[in-house]
Design a protein around this motif. Structure first.
Motif: not given
Ligand SMILES: NC(=O)C1=CN([C@@H]2O[C@H](COP(=O)(O)OP(=O)(O)OC[C@H]3O[C@@H](n4cnc5c(N)ncnc54)[C@H](O)[C@@H]3O)[C@@H](O)[C@H]2O)C=CC1
Ligand SMILES: O=C(O)C(=O)Cc1ccc(O)cc1
Length: 321
Positions: A24, A28, A50-51, A54, A84-85, A93, A110, A136, A138-139, A143-144, A247, A251
């Motif tokens: 991922g 992150i 995955r893509s 990316t 990190c997905v 994964v 993460v 973490p 933190a964010g 995204s991406g 995401m 969650v």
């Protein structure tokens, strides 16, 4: 539920890991790569996304030493693998990489949710691989692979939730990586983590999404008025409500119990505030707002004393490398 405890990181020996694999390469994953490179914390970084688009963008940006076309290739020979997905993609994964994990390697993640994520990983965990889940605090709303930046984790908490079976040196080593990226590392049980995060992050996001949805539903207020007259509070809601839908869907679906508990309490309090407004009970409202103001001041004072982050500003304005 156990209280959080600080982790003493291992003596800062660099690199902390010879080879880190990131699965991922979004906000992150790419931020970890930038931060680890900047600090000389890992010998080599292999990444997979995955893509194909990316992976191509990650190659252009250059935050990995190698961008691999398969997850198996990325994790081969890695002494640290970090998932990190989105939380909902973790199990698939994990099932794919499990046969390729090196014995003695540390596996981490993460994800914003811990208990259900751990339950999804455990059945696939090979003997001899040390699983140290992480998060973490933190964010940003972005995204991406373009969204990442090396400073993202500075002065932010990173919470680790390992099981009792994990050797302490494996935990201390991962803590040393996060400390090297600028974070303050703490340890909690997964259940405690999920309750704390439901209060401090998940339900606030649900409220922001809902408030922006309410404004959108109000036909009497046109779109242009919502944008034109946005005061700071609503602006903050729109920033948060611009966060990645995949995401946040994951969650909420994976921290259902704690989120529903806190949302229930929120609804009860909201009804009390509503009643005080309806009945004109100014004394009640004043006392309530005085109490909430003291909580904000307590957070800021704790920040001054301990250099802990200001939780009102978890995000940063934009990529800075
Ligand atoms: N965005 C934030 O502010 C924070 C996010 N987190 C957690 O970090 C994790 C990653 O989030 P971001 O980096 O923000 O997301 P992102 O959307 O920026 O990146 C996600 C990456 O995972 C890949 N991916 C998506 N679905 C996949 C699937 N089904 N199978 C394989 N790969 C897939 C994407 O291609 C991309 O490379 C999530 O678990 C999230 O809960 C943790 C702290 C903060
Ligand atoms: O952008 C913000 O305000 C955030 O709250 C970022 C964030 C999102 C998800 C996490 O699990 C941790 C931090």
């Amino acid at each position: 539920m156990s209280a959080p405890s600080a982790i003493a990181p291992a003596a800062a020996q660099r690199p902390v890991y010879a080879r880190m694999a990131l699965l991922g390469l979004g906000l992150i994953g790419s931020s970890m790569a930038w931060a680890a490179r900047r600090g000389g914390l890992v010998g080599e970084i292999a990444g997979h996304a995955r893509s194909a688009a990316t992976r191509e963008r990650a190659r252009e940006l250059g935050f990995c030493d190698r961008v691999c076309d398969s997850p198996a290739e990325a994790v081969a020979g890695a002494d640290l693998v970090v998932l990190c997905v989105p939380v909902g993609a973790i199990e698939a994964v994990m099932a794919e990489i499990a046969p390729h994990l090196a014995p003695g390697a540390t596996l981490s993640d993460v994800g914003s949710v811990k208990a259900e994520l751990i339950a999804a990983v455990r059945p696939h965990l090979p003997e001899g691989v040390h699983f140290v889940p992480g998060h973490p605090l933190a964010g940003t709303e972005h995204s991406g692979p373009d969204a990442g930046f090396a400073e993202l984790f500075e002065k932010r908490f990173c919470i680790l939730t390992p099981g009792d079976e994990v050797p302490e040196d494996a935990i201390a080593r991962l803590a040393a990586l996060w400390e090297g990226m600028g974070s303050h590392v703490e340890r909690m049980t997964p259940e405690h983590h999920d309750l704390v995060l439901a209060v401090t992050s998940h339900v606030p996001h649900a409220i922001a999404y809902t408030m922006v949805g309410v404004a959108d539903d109000l036909a009497r207020v046109s779109d242009s008025e919502v944008i034109r007259y946005s005061a700071a509070g609503f602006r903050d809601f729109t920033r948060i409500a611009a966060s990645d839908p995949t995401m946040w869907r994951d969650v909420f679906l994976n921290n259902r119990e704690a989120v529903l508990d806190i949302l229930g309490r929120f609804s009860e309090e909201l009804m009390m505030v509503r009643r005080a407004i309806r009945t004109g009970d100014g004394d009640w409202l004043h006392a309530y707002f005085t109490r909430t103001r003291a909580i904000r001041r307590g957070i800021l004072e704790a920040g001054q004393d301990t250099d802990a982050p200001d939780f009102g500003r978890l995000g940063r304005p934009g990529p800075k490398r």
